[in-house]
Design a protein around this motif. Structure first.
Motif: not given
Length: 135
Positions: A73-91
């Motif tokens: 949402c560019f007007s609110a400068r908000l990014i929503v990311e959906l994460d699965g298990g592969q994103h846990a502790e991702s550098t």
């Protein structure tokens, strides 16, 4: 006639290599991701699309510099990311988030299992994040 320049030397033509070609590949990849969403992405998109949260317009699979954001949402400068298990502790995600925050975005990370099991709670979290921007 002089020999051709060595690899990596010489001038580039417009659209050849460099950032323009990378950006075009990123746009093509984002488009393919929009056409083949995960089940979690499909569920969240049903909640966010068509300005369903009052005047907040979301776009999905959006290239931002050299990254692709799941929902923006560019007007609110908000990014929503959906994460699965592969994103846990991702550098990679940590560095990516730091870069996007430096560009003025806020990031809300949601687990895929949450949108599938508790869509109302996820929608409440997105709503709250949108209104944080208004404060």
């Amino acid at each position: 006639m002089p020999p051709s320049p060595l690899a990596g030397e010489g001038a580039r033509r417009a659209g050849e290599g460099g950032d323009a070609a990378k950006h075009e590949r990123l746009k093509t990849f984002a488009r393919s991701m929009r056409h083949a969403p995960t089940e979690a992405e499909r569920q969240l998109w049903l909640l966010l699309r068509n300005r369903r949260l009052v005047d907040f317009k979301f776009r999905r699979q959006v290239p931002i510099d050299h990254f692709i954001a799941d929902f923006v949402c560019f007007s609110a400068r908000l990014i929503v990311e959906l994460d699965g298990g592969q994103h846990a502790e991702s550098t990679y995600d940590t560095a990516r988030d730091a870069y996007l925050r430096a560009q003025g975005f806020r990031i809300l990370r949601i687990w895929n299992s949450d949108i599938l099991a508790r869509p109302d709670a996820v929608l409440d979290a997105v709503w709250a994040a949108l209104h944080e921007a208004q404060s």
